[in-house]
Design a protein around this motif. Structure first.
Motif, short mmCIF file in Angstrom:
data_model
loop_
_atom_site.label_atom_id
_atom_site.label_comp_id
_atom_site.label_asym_id
_atom_site.label_seq_id
_atom_site.Cartn_x
_atom_site.Cartn_y
_atom_site.Cartn_z
N ASN A 68 -10.59 -85.96 63.88
CA ASN A 68 -11.29 -87.04 64.58
C ASN A 68 -10.90 -87.16 66.04
O ASN A 68 -11.66 -87.70 66.85
N ILE A 69 -9.74 -86.63 66.43
CA ILE A 69 -9.37 -86.66 67.84
C ILE A 69 -10.31 -85.74 68.63
O ILE A 69 -10.87 -86.13 69.66
N ASP A 72 -13.88 -87.23 68.59
CA ASP A 72 -14.05 -88.30 69.57
C ASP A 72 -14.10 -87.74 70.99
O ASP A 72 -14.83 -88.26 71.85
N SER A 173 -5.84 -89.19 63.49
CA SER A 173 -5.17 -90.22 64.29
C SER A 173 -4.69 -91.40 63.46
O SER A 173 -4.06 -92.30 63.97
N ASN A 174 -4.99 -91.41 62.15
CA ASN A 174 -4.46 -92.46 61.29
C ASN A 174 -3.10 -92.10 60.72
O ASN A 174 -2.47 -92.90 60.04
N VAL A 242 -5.23 -89.19 72.77
CA VAL A 242 -5.65 -90.36 71.99
C VAL A 242 -4.62 -91.44 72.28
O VAL A 242 -3.42 -91.18 72.34
N ASP A 244 -2.84 -95.46 71.97
CA ASP A 244 -2.41 -96.36 70.90
C ASP A 244 -3.48 -97.40 70.56
O ASP A 244 -3.47 -97.96 69.47
N ASP A 245 -4.43 -97.64 71.49
CA ASP A 245 -5.52 -98.58 71.20
C ASP A 245 -6.81 -97.83 70.86
O ASP A 245 -7.91 -98.35 71.02
N HIS A 246 -6.66 -96.57 70.41
CA HIS A 246 -7.75 -95.80 69.81
C HIS A 246 -8.85 -95.40 70.78
O HIS A 246 -10.03 -95.33 70.43
N HIS A 247 -8.47 -95.11 72.01
CA HIS A 247 -9.39 -94.50 72.97
C HIS A 247 -9.02 -93.03 73.13
O HIS A 247 -7.93 -92.59 72.76
N THR A 248 -9.95 -92.26 73.68
CA THR A 248 -9.66 -90.87 74.02
C THR A 248 -9.87 -90.68 75.51
O THR A 248 -10.82 -91.22 76.10
N TYR A 310 -0.58 -87.85 72.23
CA TYR A 310 -0.71 -89.27 71.93
C TYR A 310 -0.09 -90.04 73.09
O TYR A 310 1.03 -89.75 73.51
#
Length: 319
Positions: A68-69, A72, A173-174, A242, A244-248, A310
């Motif tokens: 998913n990284i 995204d 990313s999870n 990626v 910590d607040d789930h942006h790329t 990350y």
């Protein structure tokens, strides 16, 4: 500004056909990375080439899916934010039929194939920009384009609303273990403060606070001992982050002595991101007190692989 090539093969494969009038590059690659796509699109921009369409189809997604990284990252490049900068890029995933046996790069002029290459070069920085031991052969452009069109009919755009009904997107990313460094050399902390203990007045997060510049422009200062350590790719190669607040974010190291980490598509993207995290309006001057009030004056990076990282700007909210 001239892109850095590892050898003449990349120039032959990705740039020389433009001098023949080619205006579209169709790529069918077993594996591909957003970092490589970002590098190529930025290279076109730096060469002042603005009318090249790039269409990418990834073949490995039939059997392997995609993490998913990376997913995204490709969606970002094809999405609204980057489409204003890179207007002519699409990425699709194969979801049925057989996996292509070779990687194909087909150049077209006015929708007519004019040259094509096949070989073991995948559309990744590891393959094209670092490993020069792959093979490359000329291929009949019409035959190559027929194979590509066949793949088009068996693929789906990366940003299609139903793409996850066709392709397995693994939730990399999870995984908390992925973002825990397994050794000391897998993580670093980069300070936003200068030697005086203050935020730079016209550097770092305030790089854009100069006359005639976009005030959101920013970079993350990179000390020379880290720049030369091999932690980040150099030579203007791109890497995907990626947060910590789930942006790329797509980043690269640049400037004299490799002193800055930037968002190459637009230096303002990085400044917008950190101003948003700090609760500041776009274009605002970042004071040292803004970082202190937020809860930290540095940002952390954990290396996942050579093209993925990350980035952690979180604060400890535990009392």
């Amino acid at each position: 500004m001239t892109p850095v090539y590892p050898d003449d093969i990349v120039k032959q494969l990705l740039f020389d056909p433009i001098s023949l009038g080619a205006d579209k590059l169709c790529i069918l690659s077993h594996h591909a990375t957003p970092s490589m796509a970002s590098w190529l699109l930025k290279s076109f921009e730096e060469l002042c080439v603005s009318d090249i369409t790039v269409e990418l189809i990834i073949g490995s997604t039939i059997n392997e899916g995609i993490d998913n990284i990376s997913h995204d990252g490709f969606k970002e490049l094809q999405g609204d934010r980057y489409s204003k900068i890179y207007k002519n890029f699409t990425c699709s995933y194969l979801y049925q039929g057989s996996v292509p046996k070779t990687n194909l790069y087909i150049w077209l002029k006015d929708d007519i194939p004019i040259c094509a290459y096949s070989g073991t070069f995948e559309f990744t920085q590891a393959s094209l920009l670092r490993n020069c031991n792959n093979s490359l052969d000329l291929y009949n452009p019409y035959d190559a384009y027929r194979k590509y069109e066949n793949a088009v009919n068996r693929s789906i755009f990366c940003n299609h609303a139903e793409v996850e009904d066709y392709i397995i997107v693994s939730l990399q990313s999870n995984s908390q273990d992925l973002f825990r460094p397994r050794s000391a050399d897998q993580s670093i902390h980069l300070s936003f403060l200068t030697r005086t203990g203050e935020v730079g007045k016209r550097s770092g997060l305030n790089w854009g606070q100069r006359h005639g510049r976009n005030k959101n422009e920013a970079y993350i200062p990179l000390p020379i001992h880290i720049a030369t350590s091999g932690f980040f790719p150099l030579n203007k190669q791109h890497f995907l982050v990626v947060t910590d607040d789930h942006h790329t974010l797509l980043l690269r190291v640049e400037q004299q002595n490799d002193k800055a980490i930037t968002t190459p598509a637009s230096n303002a993207l990085l400044g917008e991101y950190f101003r948003n995290r700090l609760g500041l309006p776009n274009g605002a001057y970042v004071h040292t007190s803004d970082l202190i009030n937020y809860g930290r004056t540095d940002v952390s990076f954990i290396k996942i692989d050579d093209e993925q990282y990350y980035m952690d700007f979180s604060i400890n909210t535990e009392s």
